[in-house]
Scaffold this motif. Structure first.
Motif, short mmCIF file in Angstrom:
data_model
loop_
_atom_site.label_atom_id
_atom_site.label_comp_id
_atom_site.label_asym_id
_atom_site.label_seq_id
_atom_site.Cartn_x
_atom_site.Cartn_y
_atom_site.Cartn_z
N VAL A 1 -1.98 8.63 -0.36
CA VAL A 1 -2.58 8.53 0.97
C VAL A 1 -3.96 7.89 0.89
O VAL A 1 -4.31 7.03 1.70
CB VAL A 1 -2.65 9.93 1.65
N ILE A 2 -4.74 8.27 -0.11
CA ILE A 2 -6.06 7.66 -0.29
C ILE A 2 -5.92 6.16 -0.52
O ILE A 2 -6.65 5.36 0.06
CB ILE A 2 -6.82 8.34 -1.44
N LEU A 3 -4.95 5.77 -1.35
CA LEU A 3 -4.73 4.34 -1.59
C LEU A 3 -4.26 3.62 -0.33
O LEU A 3 -4.74 2.52 -0.03
CB LEU A 3 -3.70 4.14 -2.69
N LEU A 4 -3.33 4.21 0.41
CA LEU A 4 -2.82 3.56 1.61
C LEU A 4 -3.91 3.37 2.66
O LEU A 4 -3.89 2.40 3.41
CB LEU A 4 -1.67 4.37 2.22
N ARG A 5 -4.85 4.29 2.72
CA ARG A 5 -5.91 4.17 3.71
C ARG A 5 -6.99 3.17 3.32
O ARG A 5 -7.77 2.74 4.17
CB ARG A 5 -6.54 5.54 3.96
N ASN A 6 -7.05 2.77 2.04
CA ASN A 6 -8.15 1.93 1.59
C ASN A 6 -7.73 0.63 0.92
O ASN A 6 -8.60 -0.16 0.59
CB ASN A 6 -9.03 2.73 0.61
N SER A 7 -6.46 0.40 0.70
CA SER A 7 -6.03 -0.79 -0.02
C SER A 7 -4.98 -1.56 0.78
O SER A 7 -3.91 -1.03 1.09
CB SER A 7 -5.45 -0.39 -1.38
N ALA A 8 -5.29 -2.80 1.09
CA ALA A 8 -4.35 -3.64 1.85
C ALA A 8 -3.10 -3.93 1.03
O ALA A 8 -1.98 -3.94 1.57
CB ALA A 8 -5.02 -4.93 2.27
N SER A 9 -3.24 -4.14 -0.27
CA SER A 9 -2.07 -4.42 -1.09
C SER A 9 -1.16 -3.20 -1.19
O SER A 9 0.07 -3.34 -1.21
CB SER A 9 -2.48 -4.90 -2.49
#
Length: 100
Positions: free
Chosen positions: A50-58
Motif C-alpha cells: 500500500v505504501i508503494l502504491l500510494r507513492n510510486s507511479a511504476s
C-alpha cells in the motif's frame, strides 16, 4: 550527479523517495517473517504494498496491469485501496466544511 540534478530534489520528492524505500524495506522484512509461524508476513507485505502504491507511479502501473490480468485475485487489495480513498476524501470534505 550534476549540480543541477542535485538541486532538483525538493522536500516532497525526498519524502516520496523515503516512503518508497520504507515500502520496499517493509516488504523485505515481511519476506524474512514468512517462515515463522503465524500470519506475520502477509499483513506486513500488504502494508508495504500500500505504501508503494500510494507513492510510486511504476508500482501503480504494475498493479493496474496485474489487476486486469487477475481481477479476482486482486479484488481484496482494490477494496482496501477504495476504502483508503473514501476515508481520505471524507477527511478533505470535513476540513473544507470546517474552513468555510
Amino acid at each position: 550527479m550534476t549540480p543541477s540534478r542535485v538541486t532538483g530534489l525538493s522536500l516532497p520528492r525526498i519524502r516520496q523517495l523515503a516512503l518508497i524505500g520504507t515500502g520496499w524495506t517493509i516488504i523485505a522484512f515481511s519476506v524474512l517473517l514468512t517462515p515463522l509461524p503465524g500470519p506475520g508476513g502477509l499483513p506486513l507485505a500488504l502494508v508495504g504494498g500500500v505504501i508503494l502504491l500510494r507513492n510510486s507511479a511504476s508500482a501503480r502501473r504494475l498493479f493496474v496491469r496485474l489487476k486486469k490480468r487477475y481481477p479476482r485475485m486482486l479484488s481484496p487489495a482494490e477494496r482496501g485501496l477504495q476504502f483508503l480513498r473514501r476515508r481520505q476524501k471524507a477527511k478533505r470534505r470535513a476540513a473544507a466544511d470546517a474552513a468555510g
